[in-house]
Design a protein around this motif. Structure first.
Motif, mmCIF file in Angstrom:
data_model
loop_
_atom_site.group_PDB
_atom_site.id
_atom_site.type_symbol
_atom_site.label_atom_id
_atom_site.label_comp_id
_atom_site.label_asym_id
_atom_site.label_seq_id
_atom_site.Cartn_x
_atom_site.Cartn_y
_atom_site.Cartn_z
ATOM 1 N N ALA A 206 -7.641 7.488 3.731
ATOM 2 C CA ALA A 206 -8.290 6.354 4.386
ATOM 3 C C ALA A 206 -7.962 5.035 3.702
ATOM 4 N N VAL A 207 -7.783 5.063 2.385
ATOM 5 C CA VAL A 207 -7.475 3.845 1.631
ATOM 6 C C VAL A 207 -5.992 3.504 1.730
ATOM 7 N N TRP A 208 -5.157 4.518 1.789
ATOM 8 C CA TRP A 208 -3.699 4.329 1.733
ATOM 9 C C TRP A 208 -3.187 3.436 2.851
ATOM 10 N N PHE A 209 -3.645 3.619 4.063
ATOM 11 C CA PHE A 209 -3.092 2.884 5.202
ATOM 12 C C PHE A 209 -3.320 1.375 5.100
ATOM 13 N N PRO A 210 -4.555 0.871 4.940
ATOM 14 C CA PRO A 210 -4.704 -0.597 4.860
ATOM 15 C C PRO A 210 -4.050 -1.204 3.629
ATOM 16 N N VAL A 211 -4.101 -0.502 2.498
ATOM 17 C CA VAL A 211 -3.460 -1.037 1.299
ATOM 18 C C VAL A 211 -1.952 -1.129 1.491
ATOM 19 N N THR A 212 -1.356 -0.111 2.087
ATOM 20 C CA THR A 212 0.093 -0.136 2.329
ATOM 21 C C THR A 212 0.478 -1.245 3.284
ATOM 22 N N MET A 213 -0.251 -1.380 4.379
ATOM 23 C CA MET A 213 0.105 -2.378 5.385
ATOM 24 C C MET A 213 -0.025 -3.793 4.841
ATOM 25 N N LEU A 214 -1.137 -4.088 4.162
ATOM 26 C CA LEU A 214 -1.340 -5.453 3.669
ATOM 27 C C LEU A 214 -0.401 -5.764 2.502
ATOM 28 N N THR A 215 -0.126 -4.771 1.657
ATOM 29 C CA THR A 215 0.818 -4.990 0.558
ATOM 30 C C THR A 215 2.223 -5.232 1.092
#
Length: 331
Positions: A206-215
């Protein structure tokens, strides 16, 4: 001479926060009013529940009076009281309204909507179990969140910097990312050897997707002028990534961290209620199974305090890293 004095800058002294008497006395008066209302409508309630609730309001009155006396010696305390006292007053009045609706007029069906005295008693009776559940939830949340952040930062930097990695990585993000992490619970329970590992993996997902996209968005949108200047001065690829691109993407990275933290809260509660035998989500599911809705509301209060504290710590970290953006959004 007067013209020279006019040119000398003078320090601007901010006026001290004004704490009016009506504001200062609002909390003890509201607590006394709520205490009187509870004494009138709670005659049929168990004496132990009523005693704990009355003692709570007596403590609120005593603490508020002590703080009112100490305000003269601390400008910081005076400013804090001037800012928070109206909020505390409204919160106490809302407790009184909750008490009247549930215990007074019985407008909400029992046992699904207990009074605030029953919720407070559940907090007191199950404090040991609630503390243990909070600790297990904290360990599970941090383990899954940190894993998701690490993987998300690595994948986000790679996708944002390398066009070849972006070519193969973006389709994976488009397919896997929009799927809620909780939808993977049946598969995670089969694949993972333990419920704790599966729950931590779901939180990380659940954390991986938004962190990856915004990074990746922050890395790819780094100003070309920054990179050109660094290349002109002889900077290599690693220097460009870690000293130019990542610092420029930090604001986007923190947005992803906040989004991932919110998604991790939801995934934590759902995952604990399904497979884990400890934690706040498990406690809510267990209390609901026994129709102990006072305990359910008690767990919700603990969740609010727990999640708000974690969010506050992340805001503090952001304010320390992004000094120039401090105060733009307060928590």
């Amino acid at each position: 001479m007067e013209a020279q004095e006019d040119l000398i800058p003078t320090a601007i002294v901010e006026p001290p926060s004004i704490l009016r008497w009506r504001t200062m006395l609002a909390v003890p008066f509201a607590a006394a009013f709520a205490l009187a209302i509870h004494a009138l409508i709670a005659k049929r309630e168990p004496p132990l529940e009523s005693h704990s609730y009355r003692l709570f309001f007596i403590e609120v009155i005593g603490v508020s009076i002590v703080l009112a006396l100490l305000r003269r010696f601390s400008p910081r305390l005076r400013r804090w009281m001037a800012n928070m006292w109206p909020i505390f007053t409204v919160a106490i009045l809302l407790l009184c309204i909750w008490d009247v609706i549930t215990l007074g007029f019985r407008m909400l069906p029992l046992p699904y909507f207990p009074g605030p005295s029953a919720v407070l008693r559940s907090l007191i009776n199950d404090r040991a179990l609630l503390i243990d559940s909070t600790w297990h939830s904290l360990v599970l949340l941090l383990s899954g969140y940190l894993l998701g952040v690490i993987v998300g930062l690595v994948s986000g930097v790679c996708i944002g910097w390398s066009s070849s990695v972006r070519y193969w990585g973006m389709p994976l993000l488009k397919v896997v990312g929009p799927i809620p992490a909780t939808a993977w619970i049946p598969i995670a329970m089969i694949v993972s050897p333990s419920a704790i590992m599966s729950s931590a993996g779901l939180i990380a997902l659940a954390v991986w997707f938004p962190v990856t996209m915004l990074t990746a968005s922050g890395i790819s949108n780094t100003r070309a002028s920054y990179l050109d200047v660094a290349r002109t001065l002889g900077a290599k690829r690693l220097y460009l990534i870690f000293r130019v691109a990542i610092p420029a993407a930090v604001p986007n990275i923190f947005i992803g961290l906040f989004m991932g933290l919110g998604a991790s809260f939801l995934t934590l509660v759902v995952a604990e209620s399904v497979g884990v035998k400890s934690g706040l989500g498990w406690y809510v599911s267990w209390a609901q199974g026994w129709a102990e809705y006072g305990k359910v509301f008690a767990a919700l209060i603990i969740m609010a305090a727990f999640f708000s504290t974690v969010m506050t710590l992340l805001f503090k970290l952001r304010d320390r890293v992004l000094v120039w953006q401090k105060g733009t959004i307060k928590w």
